[in-house]
Design a protein around this motif. Structure first.
Motif, PDB file in Angstrom:
ATOM      1  N   VAL A  92       0.835  -1.207   0.000  1.00 53.57           N
ATOM      2  CA  VAL A  92       0.000   0.000   0.000  1.00 53.57           C
ATOM      3  C   VAL A  92       0.870   1.258   0.000  1.00 53.57           C
ATOM      4  O   VAL A  92       0.628   2.199  -0.766  1.00 53.57           O
ATOM      5  CB  VAL A  92      -0.960  -0.002   1.204  1.00 53.57           C
ATOM      6  N   VAL A  93       1.885   1.269   0.836  1.00 53.28           N
ATOM      7  CA  VAL A  93       2.770   2.431   0.924  1.00 53.28           C
ATOM      8  C   VAL A  93       3.567   2.599  -0.365  1.00 53.28           C
ATOM      9  O   VAL A  93       3.687   3.713  -0.890  1.00 53.28           O
ATOM     10  CB  VAL A  93       3.720   2.297   2.140  1.00 53.28           C
ATOM     11  N   ALA A  94       4.084   1.518  -0.903  1.00 57.22           N
ATOM     12  CA  ALA A  94       4.884   1.596  -2.123  1.00 57.22           C
ATOM     13  C   ALA A  94       4.065   2.080  -3.313  1.00 57.22           C
ATOM     14  O   ALA A  94       4.602   2.730  -4.219  1.00 57.22           O
ATOM     15  CB  ALA A  94       5.490   0.226  -2.437  1.00 57.22           C
ATOM     16  N   GLU A  95       2.755   1.801  -3.295  1.00 52.55           N
ATOM     17  CA  GLU A  95       1.896   2.139  -4.425  1.00 52.55           C
ATOM     18  C   GLU A  95       1.092   3.416  -4.193  1.00 52.55           C
ATOM     19  O   GLU A  95       0.159   3.697  -4.939  1.00 52.55           O
ATOM     20  CB  GLU A  95       0.924   0.980  -4.683  1.00 52.55           C
ATOM     21  N   LYS A  96       1.466   4.210  -3.196  1.00 55.77           N
ATOM     22  CA  LYS A  96       0.630   5.344  -2.801  1.00 55.77           C
ATOM     23  C   LYS A  96       0.377   6.348  -3.918  1.00 55.77           C
ATOM     24  O   LYS A  96      -0.681   6.982  -3.976  1.00 55.77           O
ATOM     25  CB  LYS A  96       1.239   6.060  -1.597  1.00 55.77           C
ATOM     26  N   ASP A  97       1.324   6.511  -4.838  1.00 64.59           N
ATOM     27  CA  ASP A  97       1.137   7.473  -5.925  1.00 64.59           C
ATOM     28  C   ASP A  97       0.321   6.907  -7.077  1.00 64.59           C
ATOM     29  O   ASP A  97      -0.177   7.662  -7.921  1.00 64.59           O
ATOM     30  CB  ASP A  97       2.504   7.938  -6.448  1.00 64.59           C
ATOM     31  N   ARG A  98       0.211   5.591  -7.114  1.00 59.97           N
ATOM     32  CA  ARG A  98      -0.589   4.934  -8.145  1.00 59.97           C
ATOM     33  C   ARG A  98      -1.106   3.611  -7.581  1.00 59.97           C
ATOM     34  O   ARG A  98      -0.592   2.551  -7.892  1.00 59.97           O
ATOM     35  CB  ARG A  98       0.239   4.679  -9.406  1.00 59.97           C
ATOM     36  N   PRO A  99      -2.144   3.672  -6.749  1.00 56.69           N
ATOM     37  CA  PRO A  99      -2.645   2.456  -6.092  1.00 56.69           C
ATOM     38  C   PRO A  99      -3.103   1.401  -7.097  1.00 56.69           C
ATOM     39  O   PRO A  99      -3.778   1.711  -8.084  1.00 56.69           O
ATOM     40  CB  PRO A  99      -3.830   2.974  -5.263  1.00 56.69           C
ATOM     41  N   LEU A 100      -2.727   0.163  -6.828  1.00 56.56           N
ATOM     42  CA  LEU A 100      -3.125  -0.953  -7.661  1.00 56.56           C
ATOM     43  C   LEU A 100      -4.169  -1.826  -6.983  1.00 56.56           C
ATOM     44  O   LEU A 100      -4.811  -2.648  -7.630  1.00 56.56           O
ATOM     45  CB  LEU A 100      -1.899  -1.809  -8.009  1.00 56.56           C
ATOM     46  N   GLY A 101      -4.328  -1.661  -5.669  1.00 56.85           N
ATOM     47  CA  GLY A 101      -5.317  -2.407  -4.913  1.00 56.85           C
ATOM     48  C   GLY A 101      -6.506  -1.538  -4.544  1.00 56.85           C
ATOM     49  O   GLY A 101      -6.435  -0.302  -4.585  1.00 56.85           O
ATOM     50  N   ASP A 102      -7.602  -2.205  -4.183  1.00 62.20           N
ATOM     51  CA  ASP A 102      -8.831  -1.500  -3.808  1.00 62.20           C
ATOM     52  C   ASP A 102      -9.162  -1.636  -2.324  1.00 62.20           C
ATOM     53  O   ASP A 102      -9.754  -0.733  -1.732  1.00 62.20           O
ATOM     54  CB  ASP A 102     -10.020  -2.055  -4.613  1.00 62.20           C
ATOM     55  N   ILE A 103      -8.790  -2.774  -1.739  1.00 63.62           N
ATOM     56  CA  ILE A 103      -9.200  -3.124  -0.378  1.00 63.62           C
ATOM     57  C   ILE A 103      -8.019  -3.714   0.380  1.00 63.62           C
ATOM     58  O   ILE A 103      -7.228  -4.475  -0.183  1.00 63.62           O
ATOM     59  CB  ILE A 103     -10.333  -4.183  -0.420  1.00 63.62           C
ATOM     60  N   VAL A 104      -7.913  -3.379   1.673  1.00 65.97           N
ATOM     61  CA  VAL A 104      -7.095  -4.174   2.588  1.00 65.97           C
ATOM     62  C   VAL A 104      -8.067  -4.835   3.560  1.00 65.97           C
ATOM     63  O   VAL A 104      -9.003  -4.197   4.050  1.00 65.97           O
ATOM     64  CB  VAL A 104      -6.034  -3.341   3.337  1.00 65.97           C
ATOM     65  N   TRP A 105      -7.826  -6.123   3.841  1.00 61.41           N
ATOM     66  CA  TRP A 105      -8.781  -6.882   4.647  1.00 61.41           C
ATOM     67  C   TRP A 105      -8.044  -7.894   5.518  1.00 61.41           C
ATOM     68  O   TRP A 105      -7.037  -8.472   5.108  1.00 61.41           O
ATOM     69  CB  TRP A 105      -9.763  -7.613   3.732  1.00 61.41           C
ATOM     70  N   GLY A 106      -8.543  -8.072   6.743  1.00 59.12           N
ATOM     71  CA  GLY A 106      -7.969  -9.055   7.644  1.00 59.12           C
ATOM     72  C   GLY A 106      -6.743  -8.563   8.377  1.00 59.12           C
ATOM     73  O   GLY A 106      -5.876  -9.360   8.734  1.00 59.12           O
ATOM     74  N   VAL A 107      -6.674  -7.258   8.637  1.00 64.05           N
ATOM     75  CA  VAL A 107      -5.518  -6.677   9.310  1.00 64.05           C
ATOM     76  C   VAL A 107      -5.958  -6.022  10.619  1.00 64.05           C
ATOM     77  O   VAL A 107      -7.125  -5.671  10.797  1.00 64.05           O
ATOM     78  CB  VAL A 107      -4.788  -5.662   8.410  1.00 64.05           C
ATOM     79  N   SER A 108      -5.028  -5.840  11.532  1.00 61.44           N
ATOM     80  CA  SER A 108      -5.352  -5.411  12.883  1.00 61.44           C
ATOM     81  C   SER A 108      -5.753  -3.942  12.969  1.00 61.44           C
ATOM     82  O   SER A 108      -5.430  -3.132  12.107  1.00 61.44           O
ATOM     83  CB  SER A 108      -4.152  -5.636  13.805  1.00 61.44           C
ATOM     84  N   ARG A 109      -6.427  -3.624  14.055  1.00 58.69           N
ATOM     85  CA  ARG A 109      -6.845  -2.241  14.316  1.00 58.69           C
ATOM     86  C   ARG A 109      -5.645  -1.309  14.376  1.00 58.69           C
ATOM     87  O   ARG A 109      -5.680  -0.206  13.818  1.00 58.69           O
ATOM     88  CB  ARG A 109      -7.630  -2.183  15.630  1.00 58.69           C
ATOM     89  N   SER A 110      -4.569  -1.738  15.046  1.00 61.68           N
ATOM     90  CA  SER A 110      -3.418  -0.842  15.179  1.00 61.68           C
ATOM     91  C   SER A 110      -2.808  -0.525  13.810  1.00 61.68           C
ATOM     92  O   SER A 110      -2.438   0.622  13.551  1.00 61.68           O
ATOM     93  CB  SER A 110      -2.370  -1.448  16.106  1.00 61.68           C
TER      94      SER A 110
END
Length: 334
Positions: free
Chosen positions: A69-87
């Motif tokens: 997500v961070v590496a692609e911040k200028d051109r996102p290739l994903g739509d969703i992040v799922w199954g990751v912690s609150r923190s």
């Protein structure tokens, strides 16, 4: 949960990097998932059947997901992040797009972002699993402090906190509950003297389920899953209290399929979908309007379980030095 890329994840990731626009066609959705493959397959197949939207999964541990997500911040290739912690969701919320889910009000405020940048899906309660053939049911521990009994040496399985976010949370929770500060660390050392420290969470589940270990400190869902499959496994909620570690979902800002992403966020927290996931995988839902006593496994309602205070933010910020100290404790107790 840390895992290698799975379920076509690596192959898809390479293809996605080579042809960035490939997933932006109508009826597509790219999900960066830290879930187990079987859970992804269940949900993605059901979502496609209902909506016609084809999910292209990229699977990896939470750290891998957010590095992408961070590496692609200028051109996102994903739509969703799922199954990751609150923190982790909270730490990376500047990368997310706000969306007010239709199911927002069914989920307690503590399990969703106040600005609707992420929302919780399921809760992992930290528990003790007991194999009642290896150790009679009435002889099992009732509290975290009971795990310090020298008679249990070698009988408790625990995942290396360096390899498991839930084990890290569990170890630091025990420091707080068993005295805090240096006294708490001393008690944690007594606990580790009794443990077999394993490299993966799945080895703890399997070890208890198969009777290799009488006890395992693990996550709630694993106990119910093994019991449902016929193993003599009992779930113990320690008397001092436990912690509900939340996992959730967020929409990546500027992703190629934002409208489809919104549909997925609403879908994944819908009551019947959460019931499906609970029935198949025993993931406790974040929403609190489901009668768990009528569901497979008969989990207790969250309101009936004692939850202990846990400073997730502090322990997350101190993760690197804390892991180093835990490593020292493990080495000293071998």
């Amino acid at each position: 949960m840390t895992k290698a890329f799975g379920w076509r994840g690596a192959a898809f990731a390479a293809a996605l990097l080579a042809v960035p626009a490939a997933a932006s066609a109508q009826g597509q959705l790219v999900v960066y998932s830290a879930n187990e493959q079987t859970l992804d397959e269940l949900v993605f197949d059901a979502f496609k059947k209902e909506t016609g939207i084809e999910v292209q999964p990229v699977s990896g541990g939470s750290g891998v997901v957010f590095r992408r997500v961070v590496a692609e911040k200028d051109r996102p290739l994903g739509d969703i992040v799922w199954g990751v912690s609150r923190s982790l969701l909270q730490q990376h919320k500047s990368y997310f797009q706000a969306f007010r889910s239709a199911h927002r009000d069914a989920i307690p405020a503590e399990f969703r972002d106040p600005d609707d940048l992420w929302i919780g899906n399921n809760l992992h309660l930290l528990v003790v699993l007991q194999n009642t053939k290896a150790m009679p049911a009435d002889q099992g521990p009732k509290a975290w402090a009971d795990l310090l009994d020298p008679k249990l040496k070698g009988k408790i399985a625990f995942t290396d906190p360096a390899n498991s976010g839930s084990a890290y949370t569990n170890a630091t929770l025990m420091v707080d509950l068993l005295g805090g500060g240096d006294p708490g660390w001393g008690k944690l050392g007594e606990f580790f003297r009794n443990t077999r420290v394993l490299n993966r969470s799945s080895l703890v589940f399997q070890g208890v389920g198969q009777g290799e270990y009488a006890l395992g400190v693990s996550m709630e869902y694993a106990g119910y899953l093994w019991a449902n499959n016929g193993a003599p496994v009992k779930v113990i909620y320690p008397a001092e209290g436990t912690y509900a570690a939340m996992e959730g979902v967020a929409i990546i800002k500027g992703g190629p399929n934002t409208e489809n992403a919104k549909k997925f966020v609403d879908y994944i927290n819908r009551k019947d979908v959460r019931e499906m996931i609970l029935a198949k995988h025993f993931r406790r839902p974040a929403r609190q309007d489901i009668d768990l006593s009528k569901m497979p496994g008969g989990m207790p309602q969250l309101s009936s379980i004692k939850l202990a205070p846990y400073d997730e933010t502090r322990w997350t910020e101190q993760r690197v030095p804390t892991l180093a100290r835990i490593k020292d404790v493990i080495v000293q107790t071998r």
